[in-house]
Design a protein around this motif. Structure first.
Motif, short mmCIF file in Angstrom:
data_model
loop_
_atom_site.label_atom_id
_atom_site.label_comp_id
_atom_site.label_asym_id
_atom_site.label_seq_id
_atom_site.Cartn_x
_atom_site.Cartn_y
_atom_site.Cartn_z
N GLY A 15 -3.47 -13.63 0.92
CA GLY A 15 -4.47 -13.36 1.94
C GLY A 15 -5.70 -14.23 1.79
O GLY A 15 -5.96 -14.78 0.72
N PRO A 16 -6.49 -14.35 2.84
CA PRO A 16 -7.67 -15.21 2.80
C PRO A 16 -8.85 -14.58 2.07
O PRO A 16 -9.82 -15.27 1.78
N ASP A 17 -8.77 -13.28 1.80
CA ASP A 17 -9.91 -12.58 1.21
C ASP A 17 -9.81 -12.59 -0.31
O ASP A 17 -9.56 -11.58 -0.96
N HIS A 18 -10.01 -13.79 -0.90
CA HIS A 18 -9.97 -13.97 -2.36
C HIS A 18 -8.65 -13.50 -2.95
O HIS A 18 -8.60 -12.87 -4.02
N ASP A 19 -7.58 -13.81 -2.25
CA ASP A 19 -6.23 -13.48 -2.73
C ASP A 19 -6.06 -11.98 -2.98
O ASP A 19 -5.34 -11.55 -3.87
N ARG A 20 -6.70 -11.18 -2.14
CA ARG A 20 -6.65 -9.73 -2.37
C ARG A 20 -5.27 -9.16 -2.14
O ARG A 20 -4.90 -8.14 -2.70
N HIS A 21 -4.45 -9.79 -1.30
CA HIS A 21 -3.09 -9.33 -1.04
C HIS A 21 -2.12 -10.49 -1.20
O HIS A 21 -2.47 -11.65 -0.97
N GLN A 22 -0.90 -10.14 -1.58
CA GLN A 22 0.15 -11.16 -1.74
C GLN A 22 1.44 -10.63 -1.13
O GLN A 22 1.78 -9.45 -1.28
#
Length: 268
Positions: free
Chosen positions: A61-68
């Motif tokens: 995800g674009p939010d500091h790799d919060r999701h994969q």
């Protein structure tokens, strides 16, 4: 990371020769095209993190790799999704239709909605049978000939339970299950709601003629042309890209300063 011109061209080449058929029930329609999921995430700003030549597709995800998200064609549960802190985990079999998976992943790039309904209420409204067992497990079964079964099971020691969703599509008369979904941990409610919205939907999904791996699925001519199917896919991506740009622009704007307190004036 937007969907590239080459990725769009590859998708169009794969679908331009397929005759679209409405296929139902959707949970028996077969996996469909995984790019229904991955293209949407890319259009919303996710990026590919897997190495060139890796048979797996890894998106972050674009939010500091919060999701994969990991799409692994060699794993039993080939779709795996989790946040960086591992507070929850979701896995989907290869045979789970992409439209159902997208009900979950699309909500990763959206915010909770005021109109969101409790998933159990959604299932009851759709005619599912909902029961509560003595051990705390809740179960719902769809009215289909090849039913869907959803369970919410408490796991762990008393007072420390973490809920676990187990959802599976069952054959009509015994035999092995067709596919299953496993979601455990403190998953946000709106992700489950998005998933259940797709599970209870009776709307058919579009597949190519004979492009299904289940004998229980029914296909009828859709009246759509291949170009119309492509246009719908790309229109969905454009809408997600515009939404991502608006979100990015709003985040880059300076925040308004709080109103300064009125200055007191001392009497002379």
């Amino acid at each position: 990371m937007a969907v590239s011109r080459a990725q769009r061209a590859s998708y169009a080449d794969d679908h331009r020769s397929k005759i679209p058929f409405h296929t139902s029930p959707r949970h028996l329609a077969g996996p469909g095209d995984p790019r229904h999921v991955t293209h949407a995430l890319l259009a919303a700003g996710w990026r590919i993190a897997s190495a060139p030549g890796d048979p797996r597709t890894v998106l972050t995800g674009p939010d500091h790799d919060r999701h994969q998200l990991v799409l692994d064609p060699f794993a039993g549960s080939c779709w795996r999704i989790q946040p960086a802190d591992w507070s929850w985990y979701a896995s989907f079999d290869r045979m789970v239709p992409a439209e159902i998976i997208a009900g979950f992943t699309d909500r990763l790039i959206d915010t909770p909605r005021q109109a969101d309904t409790d998933p159990w209420q959604l299932m009851e409204k759709a005619g599912w049978t909902v029961e509560q067992r003595p051990d705390g497990t809740r179960e719902a079964v769809s009215p289909d000939l090849h039913p869907l079964r959803a369970e919410l099971v408490p796991i762990g020691k008393a007072g420390l339970e973490q809920p676990a969703w187990h959802i599976e599509a069952q054959p009509q008369y015994g035999g092995a299950r067709l596919w299953h979904i496993w979601i455990s941990g403190a998953v946000p409610d709106h992700l489950i709601t998005g998933l259940v919205e797709q599970l209870v939907s009776t709307a058919p999904v579009v597949r190519g003629m004979h492009d299904t791996e289940s004998h229980g699925a029914r296909q009828e001519p859709s009246g759509l042309s291949p170009e119309q199917v492509l246009e719908a896919h790309f229109a969905r991506l454009e809408a997600l890209t515009r939404a991502e740009r608006r979100t990015r622009l709003a985040a880059s704007l300076p925040r308004p300063l709080p109103n300064a307190a009125p200055r007191s004036v001392s009497p002379r």
